[in-house]
Scaffold this active site. Structure first.
Site, short mmCIF file in Angstrom:
data_model
loop_
_atom_site.label_atom_id
_atom_site.label_comp_id
_atom_site.label_asym_id
_atom_site.label_seq_id
_atom_site.Cartn_x
_atom_site.Cartn_y
_atom_site.Cartn_z
CE1 TYR A 153 -3.31 2.93 0.79
CE2 TYR A 153 -1.79 3.47 2.56
CZ TYR A 153 -2.86 3.82 1.76
OH TYR A 153 -3.46 5.03 1.92
CE LYS A 157 -3.26 5.72 -1.60
NZ LYS A 157 -4.23 6.40 -2.48
#
Length: 258
Positions: A153, A157
């Site tokens: 994750y 990002k």
């Protein structure tokens, strides 16, 4: 007063997406709202129609292959020309990487990276031709550091952050603004969806979705390249550049577990 201009907000059925939509409606924008839940989108749309603008609801699961391109085509067939794109939809996965399923990781990366990139490319192309437009990409404070238990994750990002900041420079000569918003923790249900119960220390650093969305919208229309929402988060982001990577990784891991 309605401007006659259109904005697309992804992930618009809850959390920051609702706030983005509300802030744009207040500015007089017509809205295309998209998310996986049509029922929740309709409730959001119903609440926002009091601002007087047109609102279209388009159900789309952007974690699925081809969904982003299909959404763009649907909007084009409606004859809608977008002046604003809010790439807000995103998903997290918490836990050790090898304990997560390959399918879940792939779906998250498709949502956080592939669909975001496709939407940005398709919509930015038209904006560049018209020489006007605003694009907001939602990254995360985790984009500034390696994050154990959020490895994939946080990496996704970091992609969003670097991608958006580069596009800011590329698109400026074409009169299109691209801004990256990096939120910290918020009370949006993100942690629960990711599979983590927020700790007391996490709760103390949370910012409100409204405050965070406003920081992003204000930065977008001010033409800024990037903004980190929340004073404590801005401090963390700034300091992270000066901490050795190994130590930063350990610190991030401890913070996310405390």
């Amino acid at each position: 007063m309605n401007t006659g201009k259109w904005a697309l907000v992804t992930g618009a059925s809850g959390g920051m997406g609702v706030e983005f939509a509300s802030l744009l409606a207040e500015r007089g924008y017509n809205l295309v709202l998209t998310a996986r839940s049509a029922d929740r989108l309709e409730k959001v749309a119903s609440n926002l129609r009091s601002f007087g603008g047109q609102i279209h609801v388009e159900r789309s699961d952007l974690s699925q292959e081809g969904a982003a391109a299909a959404l763009v085509e649907t909007i084009r067939k409606r004859g809608i020309v977008l002046d604003v794109l809010i790439n807000n939809a995103g998903q997290g996965l918490h836990g050790d990487f090898v304990d997560q399923s390959a399918e879940d990781i792939e779906q998250m990366l498709r949502l956080n990276i592939s669909s975001l990139t496709t939407l940005t490319h398709e919509i930015a192309t038209g904006m560049a031709e018209r020489r006007r437009g605003h694009i907001l990409l939602v990254a995360s404070l985790t984009a500034f550091m390696p994050c154990p238990t959020y490895a994939a994750y946080a990496a996704s990002k970091a992609y969003v952050r670097n991608f958006g900041e580069a596009l800011h420079a590329e698109m400026a000569p074409r009169d299109v603004t691209v801004t990256v918003l990096s939120p910290g923790l918020m009370d949006t249900g993100f942690l629960n969806a990711a599979g983590q119960e927020p700790s007391k220390s996490m709760k103390r650093t949370m910012t409100s979705p409204r405050e965070t969305a406003k920081a992003g919208i204000d930065a977008l229309f001010a033409g800024r390249q990037t903004v980190v929402a929340g004073s404590m988060n801005r401090l963390v982001a700034a300091v992270s550049a000066f901490i050795p990577r190994g130590r930063l990784t350990r610190m991030a891991g401890q913070l996310l577990q405390e």
